[in-house]
Scaffold this motif. Structure first.
Motif, PDB file in Angstrom:
ATOM      1  N   ASP A 124       0.860  -1.185   0.000  1.00  0.00           N
ATOM      2  CA  ASP A 124       0.000   0.000   0.000  1.00  0.00           C
ATOM      3  C   ASP A 124       0.891   1.227   0.000  1.00  0.00           C
ATOM      4  OD1 ASP A 124      -2.041   1.764   0.089  1.00  0.00           O
ATOM      5  OD2 ASP A 124      -2.715   1.267   2.113  1.00  0.00           O
ATOM      6  N   GLU A 125       1.022   1.861  -1.147  1.00  0.00           N
ATOM      7  CA  GLU A 125       1.950   2.976  -1.305  1.00  0.00           C
ATOM      8  C   GLU A 125       1.237   4.303  -1.111  1.00  0.00           C
ATOM      9  OE1 GLU A 125       4.911   2.032  -4.701  1.00  0.00           O
ATOM     10  OE2 GLU A 125       3.016   1.091  -5.259  1.00  0.00           O
ATOM     11  N   PRO A 126       1.964   5.303  -0.673  1.00  0.00           N
ATOM     12  CA  PRO A 126       1.353   6.632  -0.535  1.00  0.00           C
ATOM     13  C   PRO A 126       1.083   7.225  -1.910  1.00  0.00           C
ATOM     14  CG  PRO A 126       3.697   6.759  -0.096  1.00  0.00           C
ATOM     15  CD  PRO A 126       3.377   5.303  -0.240  1.00  0.00           C
ATOM     16  N   PRO A 127       0.278   8.267  -1.955  1.00  0.00           N
ATOM     17  CA  PRO A 127      -0.024   8.908  -3.257  1.00  0.00           C
ATOM     18  C   PRO A 127       1.253   9.407  -3.930  1.00  0.00           C
ATOM     19  CG  PRO A 127      -1.539   9.658  -1.560  1.00  0.00           C
ATOM     20  CD  PRO A 127      -0.483   8.873  -0.857  1.00  0.00           C
ATOM     21  N   GLN A 128       1.214   9.415  -5.233  1.00  0.00           N
ATOM     22  CA  GLN A 128       2.335   9.891  -6.030  1.00  0.00           C
ATOM     23  C   GLN A 128       1.901  11.137  -6.792  1.00  0.00           C
ATOM     24  OE1 GLN A 128       3.693   6.758  -8.588  1.00  0.00           O
ATOM     25  NE2 GLN A 128       4.593   5.562  -6.909  1.00  0.00           N
ATOM     26  N   ALA A 151      -2.156  14.448  -7.510  1.00  0.00           N
ATOM     27  CA  ALA A 151      -1.543  13.202  -7.046  1.00  0.00           C
ATOM     28  C   ALA A 151      -2.580  12.093  -7.138  1.00  0.00           C
ATOM     29  CB  ALA A 151      -1.041  13.352  -5.611  1.00  0.00           C
ATOM     30  N   ARG A 152      -2.090  10.868  -7.248  1.00  0.00           N
ATOM     31  CA  ARG A 152      -2.985   9.722  -7.354  1.00  0.00           C
ATOM     32  C   ARG A 152      -2.415   8.558  -6.555  1.00  0.00           C
ATOM     33  NH1 ARG A 152      -1.074   5.775 -10.612  1.00  0.00           N
ATOM     34  NH2 ARG A 152      -3.155   4.847 -10.699  1.00  0.00           N
ATOM     35  N   ASP A 153      -3.320   7.670  -6.183  1.00  0.00           N
ATOM     36  CA  ASP A 153      -2.912   6.461  -5.469  1.00  0.00           C
ATOM     37  C   ASP A 153      -2.355   5.464  -6.488  1.00  0.00           C
ATOM     38  OD1 ASP A 153      -2.529   4.356  -3.816  1.00  0.00           O
ATOM     39  OD2 ASP A 153      -4.659   3.983  -3.384  1.00  0.00           O
ATOM     40  N   PRO A 154      -1.084   5.061  -6.353  1.00  0.00           N
ATOM     41  CA  PRO A 154      -0.507   4.165  -7.356  1.00  0.00           C
ATOM     42  C   PRO A 154      -1.011   2.735  -7.246  1.00  0.00           C
ATOM     43  CG  PRO A 154       1.076   4.560  -5.618  1.00  0.00           C
ATOM     44  CD  PRO A 154      -0.107   5.439  -5.323  1.00  0.00           C
ATOM     45  N   ASP A 155      -1.662   2.391  -6.139  1.00  0.00           N
ATOM     46  CA  ASP A 155      -2.158   1.028  -5.980  1.00  0.00           C
ATOM     47  C   ASP A 155      -3.332   0.779  -6.913  1.00  0.00           C
ATOM     48  OD1 ASP A 155      -0.288   0.496  -3.957  1.00  0.00           O
ATOM     49  OD2 ASP A 155      -1.573   1.512  -2.503  1.00  0.00           O
ATOM     50  N   ALA A 156      -3.651  -0.508  -7.090  1.00  0.00           N
ATOM     51  CA  ALA A 156      -4.752  -0.886  -7.979  1.00  0.00           C
ATOM     52  C   ALA A 156      -6.085  -0.367  -7.462  1.00  0.00           C
ATOM     53  CB  ALA A 156      -4.787  -2.402  -8.138  1.00  0.00           C
ATOM     54  N   ALA A 157      -6.230  -0.228  -6.149  1.00  0.00           N
ATOM     55  CA  ALA A 157      -7.490   0.264  -5.587  1.00  0.00           C
ATOM     56  C   ALA A 157      -7.747   1.712  -5.943  1.00  0.00           C
ATOM     57  CB  ALA A 157      -7.491   0.099  -4.070  1.00  0.00           C
ATOM     58  N   ILE A 209       6.452  26.150  -0.480  1.00  0.00           N
ATOM     59  CA  ILE A 209       5.274  25.520   0.097  1.00  0.00           C
ATOM     60  C   ILE A 209       5.404  24.002  -0.038  1.00  0.00           C
ATOM     61  CG2 ILE A 209       2.760  25.457   0.120  1.00  0.00           C
ATOM     62  CD1 ILE A 209       4.001  28.179   0.719  1.00  0.00           C
ATOM     63  N   THR A 210       5.057  23.289   1.019  1.00  0.00           N
ATOM     64  CA  THR A 210       5.016  21.827   0.984  1.00  0.00           C
ATOM     65  C   THR A 210       3.562  21.385   1.009  1.00  0.00           C
ATOM     66  OG1 THR A 210       7.125  21.659   2.148  1.00  0.00           O
ATOM     67  CG2 THR A 210       5.730  19.709   2.136  1.00  0.00           C
ATOM     68  N   VAL A 211       3.142  20.742  -0.093  1.00  0.00           N
ATOM     69  CA  VAL A 211       1.768  20.258  -0.219  1.00  0.00           C
ATOM     70  C   VAL A 211       1.754  18.778   0.119  1.00  0.00           C
ATOM     71  CG1 VAL A 211      -0.185  19.939  -1.780  1.00  0.00           C
ATOM     72  CG2 VAL A 211       1.236  21.992  -1.962  1.00  0.00           C
ATOM     73  N   LEU A 212       0.827  18.367   0.962  1.00  0.00           N
ATOM     74  CA  LEU A 212       0.697  16.987   1.394  1.00  0.00           C
ATOM     75  C   LEU A 212      -0.485  16.342   0.694  1.00  0.00           C
ATOM     76  CD1 LEU A 212       1.174  17.512   5.249  1.00  0.00           C
ATOM     77  CD2 LEU A 212       2.921  17.041   3.527  1.00  0.00           C
ATOM     78  N   ALA A 213      -0.295  15.051   0.360  1.00  0.00           N
ATOM     79  CA  ALA A 213      -1.375  14.262  -0.226  1.00  0.00           C
ATOM     80  C   ALA A 213      -1.573  13.017   0.625  1.00  0.00           C
ATOM     81  CB  ALA A 213      -1.060  13.882  -1.670  1.00  0.00           C
ATOM     82  N   MET A 214      -2.812  12.743   1.011  1.00  0.00           N
ATOM     83  CA  MET A 214      -3.108  11.644   1.928  1.00  0.00           C
ATOM     84  C   MET A 214      -4.226  10.784   1.354  1.00  0.00           C
ATOM     85  SD  MET A 214      -4.597  11.929   5.817  1.00  0.00           S
ATOM     86  CE  MET A 214      -6.150  12.537   5.162  1.00  0.00           C
ATOM     87  N   GLU A 215      -4.063   9.456   1.530  1.00  0.00           N
ATOM     88  CA  GLU A 215      -5.127   8.542   1.121  1.00  0.00           C
ATOM     89  C   GLU A 215      -6.286   8.609   2.123  1.00  0.00           C
ATOM     90  OE1 GLU A 215      -3.984   4.564   0.455  1.00  0.00           O
ATOM     91  OE2 GLU A 215      -2.368   5.048  -0.942  1.00  0.00           O
TER      92      GLU A 215
END
Length: 795
Positions: free
Chosen positions: A375-379, A404-410, A453-459
Motif C-alpha cells: 500500500d503505497e502513498p499517493p504519487q 496526485a494519485r494512489d498508485p495502488d490498484a485500488a 510551500i510543501t503540499v501533502l497528499a493523503m489517502e
C-alpha cells in the motif's frame, strides 16, 4: 736407547694403524730414518731431539672398565731405572682426565672419554731430576686422539616436517628433502654413513636412500578425496647394515589445491520475492555456485546473462567472493510488473590453462523474482513544482493545481493540505479535493521574495500514507515602491561659500527590482523650483548635486534651510517621493572644514553684547550659591541634638492586668519617643509657635483621683507633663510624637480603649457600659466610668 722420536711430526703424518705397528717394531729400526729426516730439515725447522719414548697415541672412547684406562708410556734415555727421574704431565685434562706415574711414566685415563665432546687433547711432558728438580729434557708436546666408536644414531634436527605438494602431481615430483645428522666421526669407518628409507607412507610417497628426497610415487592424488598424508622416514648409519643405529622423523604432507573442479549451483531454480516499496540497492537474495576447490580456485564471478529483469536487478559478489548477491537496480512497481525472471551465470575467476580440458568452469541457474504489492502513498505528477506569481496578484488567485494519485490498484481518493511549517503566515490555501493552490493574503516581494510551500497528499482509506511535494513560488516584482533618498538628509554650507559650490551629492534607493535596472530622476519640489539659495543638478547616473546659487551666507540671516527634493523612477507605473534635505550654515576655515554650526550668539537681541551675557551668567551663578548656603545653614540650625547621652533613657511601660486584646497590646506606646533630656533647661515662658497642644482634650474625662494618686495614674500624669515640656522647649523637634492605637485591642469585646484617640474628638463619651463587662474591667470602669466635673485642670 740412544735414538729419539719427535712425537708431533710422527702423529700428524702417519695413520693410526701404522702408528700401532710402529710401536711394536724395535726402536733401532726406526731410529735412523727419523734421524736422517731430522738432519735433512734441521736447518729449516730447527728441530730439537728429544730423549722421549712412548708406545701408544690413541684411546677408544666410551671405555667402561673399572680400572683406569692405560694410554701410553713416557721414557727418557737418561732414565737408568734407579728412580732418579721424575716425570711430569701438564696440559689439557692433566690431573683430572689424565694421570701419570712420575716414576715409570705410564699415562692412564681417569674419566670416561667421549669423542663427540672432545676429540683430542694436547699434553705436555717433562723429565726432571727428582733430587734437584732440574729439567733433564726440554718440555715436549704430544696429542692424545680419541678413537671413534658407533655410539650415536642419526637425528633429524628440524623434524617433524610440514610439506605441500599440488594435487594431481606426476610420479617423481619432489616433496621435501630431509637430512639426518650423525655425531660420529665421518672419516673413520661407517659410523656416520647414513641411508634413508620410508617406514610409513607407501604407496603414495618414496624417499631417495642417499639424498633423503621425498617424492610422489602415486599419480593423480586428488585433494578433494584426501588432503593430508603422514610419511615416516628412517635414517640408519653403518650404511644401513645390520647393527647400525637408526633414527626416524615424520613428514606431514598436504596436497595443495588446483582448479580442477568446475562450479555447480546447488539449485536449478531459485524463488525470491521483494516488496515493491523496497528502495534501490535493497538485497533481494543470494545464490551460490558451489566449487569443491578452495581459496582462489573457488572464487566466483556472477553475471545476469538473460531474462526480463536484466535492467531491473543487478548482481554482485559478496566479500568472500563465493556468493552472488542480487539487488534492486531500479524502483519496482507491482502494478506495472509483478514478477521477473533472471538467468544467472557463475564462473571461476582463476583458471589453469593446463586443466581447461576438465571444463567448462562455469554454471547457469534461473532466478524467479516476485514483486509483492505494498500500500503505497499517493504519487504526485511531478517531483517538484515551480511557479511565478506577480506580487500584485489578487487574493484568491489560482497559483497551481497540484495533482496526485494512489498508485495502488485500488486507486483510493486523495486529499490535499499544506504543511503548516512551510507556510507559517498562511499566504496560501490548497483546495481539499482538487489540489488547487490559491493565495489568501496579499503578496509583497520586498518582504518575502520566495515561498517554499510543501503540499501533502493523503489517502482517504489509510491516513498514514502521506506523501509530500515542494512548490516553489517566486514572487515577481511590481513597481509599487517609490524611491527615497539615502541617509544623507543633512548637509552644511560654509559662510564663505560662493555661488555654484557643491553642497551635497544625493543618491536614492528603491526596494523594487526593475528588469532594466534602477533609473532615478531628481529635481527640486515644485514649491522650491525657484529657490534663490540652492539648485539641483541631475547627473543622469542615479545621483544629483545640490549647488549654491549665491554667496554671502551668514548665521545672522538664517542658520537652517530646508530643501525639498523630488525623486522618481523610470518604471511603469512611475513612483515618486519627496524628501527634505536640511542644510545648515556653518563657520568654516579656509580649507572648508567646519568649525561651528551653533547659532546661540546670533539669537540674542542686537543690543546685548557678549560681555553683558557673561555678566548676567555670573550673577545667576552667585545667586544660586547664596541660596544653597542659606538652605544649608537653616538645615544645620534645625537639626536636633541630645545634650546629655546619659539621660537618653528609653522605657516601655506596658500593663496587662488581663485586660485588652492580649498579645496584641505589646505594641504599646513607646514613651521614650517623648523623653527629652533637656527638660531642665527649657524656658517656661516661651511657647512653641508651630503647634498648639490640646492637652485638655486628652484628659477632660480623666478623674483627678486617677491622675494625682495611685501607681497607675502616675504614668498618665508623666505623659501629660512631658507633652507640656515638649511644647515649651524651643530646642525640641518641631513635631509631636503620637502613637496610634487604632488597632489596639483587636479581637477583644471592648474594642479600642485608646485615650489618645478619644481625646482627638470634642464629643463626650459615656463609659458606664464598662461596669457591665465584669470584674476584669472594673479598673477601667473606675477610671473612665464616672465623670468628675469639679476636677481641676493640670494647666
Amino acid at each position: 736407547m740412544g735414538e729419539r722420536f719427535h712425537l708431533p711430526e710422527v702423529a700428524s703424518t702417519l695413520l693410526p694403524v701404522a702408528l700401532c705397528i710402529l710401536t711394536l717394531l724395535p726402536h733401532s729400526i726406526l731410529g735412523r730414518p727419523a734421524e736422517e729426516e731430522n738432519a735433512g730439515s734441521s736447518a729449516l725447522l730447527q728441530r730439537v731431539k728429544r730423549g722421549w719414548v712412548w708406545n701408544q697415541f690413541f684411546v677408544l672412547e666410551e671405555y667402561t672398565g673399572l680400572e683406569p684406562l692405560y694410554i701410553g708410556k713416557l721414557h727418557s734415555d737418561m732414565d737408568k731405572g734407579d728412580g732418579s727421574i721424575k716425570y711430569i704431565l701438564s696440559g689439557e685434562g692433566a690431573g683430572t682426565t689424565f694421570t701419570i706415574d712420575d716414576s715409570t711414566g705410564d699415562i692412564h685415563a681417569l674419566q670416561r672419554l667421549d669423542r663427540e665432546v672432545k676429540s683430542q687433547y694436547l699434553l705436555r711432558a717433562q723429565a726432571r731430576n727428582r733430587l734437584t728438580d732440574r729439567p733433564l729434557e726440554p718440555e715436549s708436546q704430544f696429542i692424545v686422539k680419541i678413537q671413534d666408536i658407533n655410539d650415536n644414531e642419526p637425528r633429524f634436527l628440524d623434524g617433524p616436517y610440514q610439506a605441500t605438494v599440488p594435487e594431481m602431481s606426476n610420479i617423481g615430483t619432489s616433496v621435501i628433502q630431509l637430512t639426518a645428522t650423525d655425531a660420529d666421526d665421518p672419516t673413520y669407518g661407517n659410523s656416520a654413513r647414513v641411508v634413508y628409507s620410508i617406514v610409513e607412507g607407501q604407496p603414495y610417497f618414496s624417499v631417495d636412500a642417499k639424498t633423503g628426497v621425498v617424492r610422489v610415487s602415486l599419480a593423480d592424488m586428488d585433494r578433494e578425496t584426501r588432503e593430508n598424508y603422514t610419511v615416516v622416514i628412517q635414517a640408519k648409519d653403518m650404511g644401513g647394515q645390520l647393527g647400525g643405529l637408526a633414527g626416524t622423523t615424520t613428514v606431514n604432507v598436504m596436497l595443495g589445491d588446483i582448479n580442477d573442479n568446475p562450479p555447480m549451483f546447488d539449485q536449478r531454480l531459485y524463488q525470491m520475492s521483494i516488496p515493491e516499496a523496497a528502495p534501490v540497492g535493497s538485497v533481494v537474495g543470494r545464490i551460490w555456485a558451489k566449487d569443491r576447490d578452495i581459496g582462489l580456485n573457488a572464487e566466483m564471478v556472477y553475471s545476469i546473462i538473460d531474462g526480463d529483469g536484466r535492467d531491473q536487478f543487478d548482481i554482485s559478489t559478496d566479500p568472500t567472493n563465493l556468493f552472488g548477491i542480487i539487488t534492486v537496480k531500479k524502483p519496482l512497481n507491482f502494478e506495472g510488473k509483478p514478477s521477473y525472471t533472471l538467468k544467472v551465470e557463475g564462473a571461476n575467476n582463476h583458471l589453469d590453462p593446463s586443466l581447461r580440458h576438465r571444463g567448462p568452469f562455469k554454471d547457469v541457474t534461473i532466478v524467479h523474482v516476485s514483486v509483492e504489492d505494498v500500500d503505497e502513498p499517493p504519487q504526485f505528477e511531478s517531483p517538484e513544482y515551480y511557479v511565478e506569481l506577480s506580487e500584485d496578484a489578487e487574493i484568491g488567485t489560482l497559483v497551481k493545481t497540484i495533482s496526485a494519485r494512489d498508485p495502488d490498484a485500488a486507486n483510493h481518493t486523495v486529499r490535499y493540505s499544506i504543511d503548516k511549517s512551510s507556510d507559517p503566515e498562511k499566504f496560501f490555501y490548497v483546495e481539499l479535493t482538487t489540489g488547487s493552490l490559491m493565495t489568501v493574503r496579499s503578496l509583497d516581494r520586498e518582504e518575502i521574495g520566495w515561498h517554499n510551500i510543501t503540499v501533502l497528499a493523503m489517502e482517504m482509506n489509510n491516513p498514514t500514507k502521506i506523501s509530500s511535494v515542494s512548490v516553489a513560488v517566486r514572487v515577481l516584482d511590481v513597481n509599487d515602491n517609490p524611491p527615497t533618498l539615502t541617509h544623507y538628509l543633512e548637509a552644511y554650507v560654509c559662510e564663505n561659500a560662493k555661488a555654484g559650490q557643491l553642497v551635497q551629492t544625493v543618491t536614492a534607493v528603491d526596494p523594487d527590482e526593475p528588469l532594466g535596472g534602477q533609473r532615478f530622476y531628481y529635481s527640486l519640489a515644485p514649491e522650491a523650483a525657484n529657490n534663490p539659495n540652492f539648485t539641483l543638478r541631475d547627473n543622469q547616473d542615479n545621483t544629483a548635486w545640490i549647488l549654491t546659487r549665491r554667496g554671502g551666507w551668514s548665521h545672522q540671516d538664517q542658520t537652517v534651510f530646508y530643501l525639498p527634493i523630488f525623486v522618481s523612477d523610470g518604471e511603469q507605473p512611475v513612483q515618486s517621493s519627496t524628501s527634505t534635505l536640511t542644510v545648515r550654515v556653518c563657520s568654516c576655515d579656509h580649507d572648508g572644514n567646519v568649525l561651528s554650526c551653533t547659532a546661540e550668539a546670533y539669537t540674542l537681541p542686537a543690543s546685548l553684547s557678549r560681555g553683558a551675557l557673561i555678566a548676567i551668567l555670573a550673577c545667576i551663578f552667585v545667586l544660586l550659591v547664596m541660596i544653597l548656603l542659606m538652605l544649608s545653614l537653616r538645615t544645620h540650625r534645625k537639626k536636633p541634638f541630645l545634650c546629655d547621652e546619659e539621660e537618653n533613657v528609653h522605657e516601655n511601660i506596658v500593663r496587662y492586668d488581663d485586660e485588652g486584646g492580649g498579645e496584641e497590646d505589646t505594641e504599646a506606646f513607646d514613651i521614650a519617643a517623648m523623653w527629652n533630656p533637656r527638660e531642665a533647661h527649657h524656658h517656661p515662658g516661651k511657647m512653641r509657635q508651630d503647634m498648639l497642644p490640646e492637652i485638655e482634650s486628652l484628659s477632660r474625662y480623666v478623674p483627678q483621683a486617677c491622675v494625682m494618686g495611685g501607681g497607675d495614674s502616675s504614668v498618665h500624669g508623666y505623659v501629660l507633663a512631658k507633652l507640656l515640656d515638649a511644647d515649651m522647649d524651643a530646642c525640641a523637634p518641631p513635631y509631636d510624637s503620637l502613637q496610634t492605637y487604632a488597632y489596639e485591642g483587636e479581637g477583644s469585646v471592648a474594642e479600642s480603649l485608646s485615650s489618645l484617640q478619644s481625646g482627638t474628638s470634642n464629643t463626650d463619651h459615656e463609659y458606664d457600659y464598662l461596669n457591665d463587662w465584669g470584674p476584669r474591667f472594673k479598673k477601667l470602669a473606675e477610671m473612665y466610668g464616672v465623670l468628675e466635673t469639679n476636677t481641676p485642670q493640670m494647666w
